[in-house]
Design a protein around this motif. Structure first.
Motif, PDB file in Angstrom:
ATOM      1  N   SER A 196      19.335 -45.761 -18.258  1.00  0.00           N
ATOM      2  CA  SER A 196      20.022 -44.713 -17.524  1.00  0.00           C
ATOM      3  C   SER A 196      19.030 -43.675 -17.031  1.00  0.00           C
ATOM      4  CB  SER A 196      21.057 -44.024 -18.413  1.00  0.00           C
ATOM      5  OG  SER A 196      22.048 -44.911 -18.796  1.00  0.00           O
ATOM      6  N   VAL A 239      19.181 -39.684 -15.314  1.00  0.00           N
ATOM      7  CA  VAL A 239      20.041 -38.554 -14.976  1.00  0.00           C
ATOM      8  C   VAL A 239      19.277 -37.640 -14.034  1.00  0.00           C
ATOM      9  CG1 VAL A 239      21.310 -36.572 -15.866  1.00  0.00           C
ATOM     10  CG2 VAL A 239      21.177 -38.668 -17.219  1.00  0.00           C
ATOM     11  N   PHE A 256      24.421 -40.266 -12.197  1.00  0.00           N
ATOM     12  CA  PHE A 256      23.999 -41.140 -13.280  1.00  0.00           C
ATOM     13  C   PHE A 256      23.779 -42.526 -12.702  1.00  0.00           C
ATOM     14  CE2 PHE A 256      26.720 -37.971 -15.190  1.00  0.00           C
ATOM     15  CZ  PHE A 256      26.000 -37.570 -16.300  1.00  0.00           C
ATOM     16  N   GLN A 304      22.939 -46.347 -13.784  1.00  0.00           N
ATOM     17  CA  GLN A 304      22.812 -47.214 -14.941  1.00  0.00           C
ATOM     18  C   GLN A 304      23.256 -48.624 -14.602  1.00  0.00           C
ATOM     19  OE1 GLN A 304      26.845 -45.656 -17.117  1.00  0.00           O
ATOM     20  NE2 GLN A 304      25.132 -46.104 -18.392  1.00  0.00           N
TER      21      GLN A 304
END
Length: 115
Positions: free
Chosen positions: A2, A4, A13, A15
């Motif tokens: 992930s 951010v 985000f 992912q």
């Protein structure tokens, strides 16, 4: 993995998630008996969170269930769990018109009041 990225009003985000596609004439009724969510009650384009339980009642995975068509549903779970969930569901695919496939997919989630 992930990543951010934050700004004062929005957060993105990125992912990877594993997505299991369940298609076929029996896909909705098949899943109704395999996961904790009410799949039959979902309208097309609706989604809900659900547990995928083992036959012993233990949690195999937690993910989002989305009804993508009258006879198609996707389940997105944490990366690395797609193969496990697909195998778990496949074990109970007996005399039903259901096809299961899975693949990793990259997602972008945006949170905030300005996009």
């Amino acid at each position: 993995m992930s990543e951010v990225i934050s700004e004062p009003v929005s957060t993105w985000f990125r992912q990877t998630r594993d997505v299991i596609s369940v298609t076929g004439a029996d896909s909705v009724t098949f899943l109704q008996g395999q996961i904790s969510a009410d799949v039959v009650g979902l309208g097309v384009a609706d989604s809900t969170m659900s547990l995928v339980l083992s036959p012993a009642g233990k949690i195999d995975a937690w993910g989002r269930i989305t009804r993508t068509a009258a006879d198609a549903v996707t389940i997105d779970v944490d990366a690395g769990l797609g193969e496990l969930v697909a195998a778990r569901l496949s074990r109970f695919k007996i005399r039903v018109d259901v096809d299961l496939t899975w693949q990793p997919m990259d997602w972008l989630a945006v949170r905030g009041d300005r996009f």
